[in-house]
Write a protein that holds these residues in place. Sequence first.
Motif, mmCIF file in Angstrom:
data_model
loop_
_atom_site.group_PDB
_atom_site.id
_atom_site.type_symbol
_atom_site.label_atom_id
_atom_site.label_comp_id
_atom_site.label_asym_id
_atom_site.label_seq_id
_atom_site.Cartn_x
_atom_site.Cartn_y
_atom_site.Cartn_z
ATOM 1 N N GLN A 58 0.775 -1.278 -0.022
ATOM 2 C CA GLN A 58 0.104 0.049 0.084
ATOM 3 C C GLN A 58 0.903 1.190 -0.101
ATOM 4 O O GLN A 58 0.510 2.107 -0.591
ATOM 5 N N LYS A 61 2.050 1.802 -3.576
ATOM 6 C CA LYS A 61 0.903 2.447 -4.238
ATOM 7 C C LYS A 61 0.683 3.920 -4.045
ATOM 8 O O LYS A 61 0.241 4.584 -5.063
ATOM 9 N N PHE A 62 0.581 4.273 -2.703
ATOM 10 C CA PHE A 62 0.352 5.657 -2.335
ATOM 11 C C PHE A 62 1.434 6.602 -2.694
ATOM 12 O O PHE A 62 1.245 7.790 -3.214
ATOM 13 N N ASP A 66 1.697 7.502 -10.401
ATOM 14 C CA ASP A 66 0.393 7.423 -11.021
ATOM 15 C C ASP A 66 -0.713 7.349 -10.088
ATOM 16 O O ASP A 66 -1.998 7.056 -10.315
ATOM 17 N N TYR A 67 -0.509 7.484 -8.768
ATOM 18 C CA TYR A 67 -1.479 7.460 -7.759
ATOM 19 C C TYR A 67 -2.576 8.347 -7.902
ATOM 20 O O TYR A 67 -2.307 9.551 -8.135
ATOM 21 N N THR A 68 -3.915 7.949 -8.123
ATOM 22 C CA THR A 68 -4.933 8.904 -8.381
ATOM 23 C C THR A 68 -5.987 9.332 -7.342
ATOM 24 O O THR A 68 -6.821 9.878 -7.118
#
Length: 90
Positions: A58, A61-62, A66-68
């Motif tokens: 996680q 990802k954060f 490209d984190y939205t």
Amino acid sequence: MSSILQSTEIENKLEDLSGVVIKPGENPYNALIEACDGEPAKIQKLYAVHRVKRNAQQKAKFLAPDYTGLIIDQHLLRLENPQIEPGFGQ
């Protein structure tokens, strides 16, 4: 007032990172307990493996370019904030 809310499961898929193989439709907690022969110390150790891997996943990802943004569960949001849709869940 009735809401038709989309599930966030497709976008925010939960995956077991402990190494336990979970069959489709199987309760992941039961699979974890069975894999550890019901022994609390083994369960804690295996779940700690999952938690450490999940936290690292996680975090990556954060921090990705490209984190939205967060995926907000609309059901939980309405339960947490009844002003959004009074009477929801009752």
